[in-house]
Write an enzyme that holds these catalytic residues in place. Structure first.
Site, PDB file in Angstrom:
ATOM      1  N   ASP A  13       0.827  -1.436  -0.051  1.00 15.75           N
ATOM      2  CA  ASP A  13       0.027  -0.008   0.055  1.00 15.75           C
ATOM      3  C   ASP A  13       0.889   1.443   0.045  1.00 15.75           C
ATOM      4  O   ASP A  13       0.716   2.321   0.850  1.00 15.75           O
ATOM      5  CB  ASP A  13      -1.069  -0.106   1.260  1.00 15.75           C
ATOM      6  CG  ASP A  13      -1.803  -1.209   1.509  1.00 15.75           C
ATOM      7  OD1 ASP A  13      -2.132  -1.741   0.312  1.00 15.75           O
ATOM      8  OD2 ASP A  13      -1.992  -1.651   2.476  1.00 15.75           O
ATOM      9  N   GLU A 186     -11.637   0.659  -3.278  1.00 19.62           N
ATOM     10  CA  GLU A 186     -10.764   1.133  -2.256  1.00 19.62           C
ATOM     11  C   GLU A 186      -9.597   1.801  -2.559  1.00 19.62           C
ATOM     12  O   GLU A 186      -9.388   2.029  -3.831  1.00 19.62           O
ATOM     13  CB  GLU A 186     -10.387   0.050  -1.326  1.00 19.62           C
ATOM     14  CG  GLU A 186      -9.387  -1.077  -1.901  1.00 19.62           C
ATOM     15  CD  GLU A 186      -9.441  -2.568  -1.332  1.00 19.62           C
ATOM     16  OE1 GLU A 186     -10.246  -2.387  -0.051  1.00 19.62           O
ATOM     17  OE2 GLU A 186      -8.480  -3.099  -1.461  1.00 19.62           O
TER      18      GLU A 186
END
Length: 526
Positions: A13, A186
């Site tokens: 991420d 997301e």
């Protein structure tokens, strides 16, 4: 040329920002402490760790957090002399997701204690600072009108008051993605380029079908127009045996020379579809055509090697392969499992050694065990340590651990068998343990020898475990153990494998301790 990944090992991420000629990046850490490592680069290729954003218990309480919960998907941004890191805290599989941000004027810290945001549902928050000085929050949530299919999410936006540190005004639904059956919309990031607002998101879940999609609008609140070339980056069409898989969750940055680059997560499977190192950080070039981003023009995928950014090369000093525990603080590569509680470790009680005190907690629960570990970063590697430890009862053990989760791990440990010390290899798979091999340790008194050497070598998914009572006089304890149990494909979850050191009294109290003289991690050529 440069070679991917730019951050090998469990660094998922990624979020990046530029301040002048300097680049900074953060990644997720889940149940590990300190949380959110922050890196610095001058050329986008070579990175050095400055520290951790969440390095104090007052910032990060991970007590009781299950494996693969905790800190999800941080975003790093810079505005008006201040760095902002915003992220999600996930306490359990069913609990509410809690979003917060911290600030600093120096990326190396100290960072503030958390500003918790009220009424901020969902995960993967991001911040955007508009030209007029206003700040906005984006995240994901279930669509107010209801989910049309499993894991159907939408991206939403709300203004953030930088004075009160709270969300204000109405919430706006922005976009529910380009891939309607892909699910799990997301990881949103907003940018403003040439008067357009661009919304970059992840879709398809963080597994094989992961993808990056984009939409744009001339108004920050929408409506957002999806790019007809979506997904602009994915590897799902390349098959599960391709060398780089589950590409997604991206962030982009413009260099001072006008180039655009994307950082994203991906995994390197080996020995089959097994991803022991979890999700890592990769770099890929990007360009703009007709008002839309094009990733790695002419190829459209993340490559092992690419032409370097048009920036002066800037290398950092090479990190040592061996930690002799001579420094006053632990190396930044070391982590704890959950927030460290109690004075169970010391570099000063015996200078030149890492002392781990035996705690009742173990690496198989949801507590904070006496453990320090670092990420596995290579498919083939060797780890060695020198241990001084005299177990006093059959519940005491200390040694080296190769860890994927509380239910999937190998422990090369010194313990007791009856009245004598032994070295043993414990394999824990799906929560069940068995001793793969054990040997008595020579000692006239029945105690462990004054010094014990431990070594694990992984050649791909074949793991070999050794011990020695004299330096370099290695004896094989167990050959060809199955490394795939240390992959997320068998263990589940979102983290990568760790290698480290531990000491446990296995449910009892103890005043005993284990001293480690050094720890070495080396890559091994296959």
């Amino acid at each position: 040329m440069f070679r991917n990944p730019i951050l090998p090992g469990f660094y998922p991420d990624p979020s990046i920002c530029r301040v002048g000629d300097d680049y900074y990046m953060v990644t997720s850490t889940f149940e590990y402490f300190p949380g959110v490592p922050i890196f610095h680069s001058k050329d986008l290729v070579h990175w050095r760790q400055l520290g951790h954003v969440l390095d104090r218990p007052s910032q990060l309480n991970l007590d009781g957090i299950p494996c693969s919960k905790g800190i999800y998907a941080p975003t790093l941004r810079y505005h008006d002399g201040v760095f902002y890191m915003i992220t999600t805290m996930v306490e359990s599989a069913t609990s509410e997701r809690k979003n917060f941000f911290v600030t600093a004027t120096d990326p190396a810290g100290p960072w503030s204690d958390p500003y918790w945001l009220k009424d901020a549902p969902g995960i993967d928050p991001s911040l955007f600072f508009d030209d007029d000085g206003k700040a906005y929050y984006t995240g994901n949530r279930k669509p107010p009108s209801g989910q049309q299919y499993p894991k159907h999410m939408e991206i939403w936006l709300q203004e953030l008051d930088l004075e009160t540190k709270q969300l204000v005004g109405p919430k706006y639904s922005l976009w529910d993605g380009a891939l309607k059956q892909a699910h799990a919309q997301e990881g949103p990031h907003l940018y403003k380029v040439n008067g357009w607002y661009y919304l970059l998101i992840a879709e398809g879940g963080t597994g094989f079908t992961h993808a990056v999609t984009v939409a744009r609008s001339q108004s920050i609140t929408g409506p957002y127009e999806p790019c007809k070339m979506n997904p602009i980056l994915t590897h799902r069409h390349l098959g599960q045996n391709y060398g780089i898989v589950n590409v997604g969750h991206a962030d982009i940055v413009e260099t001072q020379n006008g180039e655009w680059w994307m950082v994203c997560l991906a995994s390197r499977p080996y020995g089959g579809p097994y991803r022991n190192m979890g999700r890592e950080t990769f770099l890929v070039p990007m360009a703009w055509e007709n008002g839309w981003p094009v990733v790695n023009p002419g190829k459209g995928i993340v490559e092992w090697e690419s032409a370097r950014p048009n920036l002066p090369e800037h290398r950092w000093p090479t990190l040592p392969a061996c930690d002799n525990f001579d420094a006053p603080e632990l190396d930044l590569r070391w982590n704890f499992i959950r927030t460290p509680r109690g004075d169970f470790w010391s570099l000063s009680e015996r200078p030149g050694y890492l002392r781990l005190r035996l705690k009742p907690e173990t690496t198989t629960g949801t507590d904070n065990p006496s453990f320090v570990g670092r990420r596995q970063q290579h498919m083939s590697f060797s780890v060695r340590t020198a241990l001084e430890f005299a177990p006093r009862s059959d519940n005491e053990a200390a040694g080296m651990i190769l860890l994927q989760s509380s239910d999937f791990q190998y422990r090369l440990e010194c313990g007791m068998s009856g009245d004598a010390a032994e070295i043993r290899l414990v394999m824990r798979e799906q929560g069940e343990e068995r001793v793969l091999a054990s040997r008595p340790l020579p000692s006239a008194s029945g105690l462990a020898p004054a010094r014990l050497y431990l070594k694990a070598e992984a050649i791909g998914q074949s793991y070999h475990f050794y011990y020695a009572t004299a330096a370099e006089a290695w004896e094989m304890l167990h050959e060809d153990a199955d490394g795939t149990i240390l992959s997320t494909d068998k263990a589940g979850g979102f983290v990568g494998a760790y290698v480290g050191l531990f000491a446990s009294a296995n449910g009892r109290t103890s005043s005993n301790y284990a001293d480690f003289d050094w720890f070495e991690y080396l890559p091994v050529e296959d």
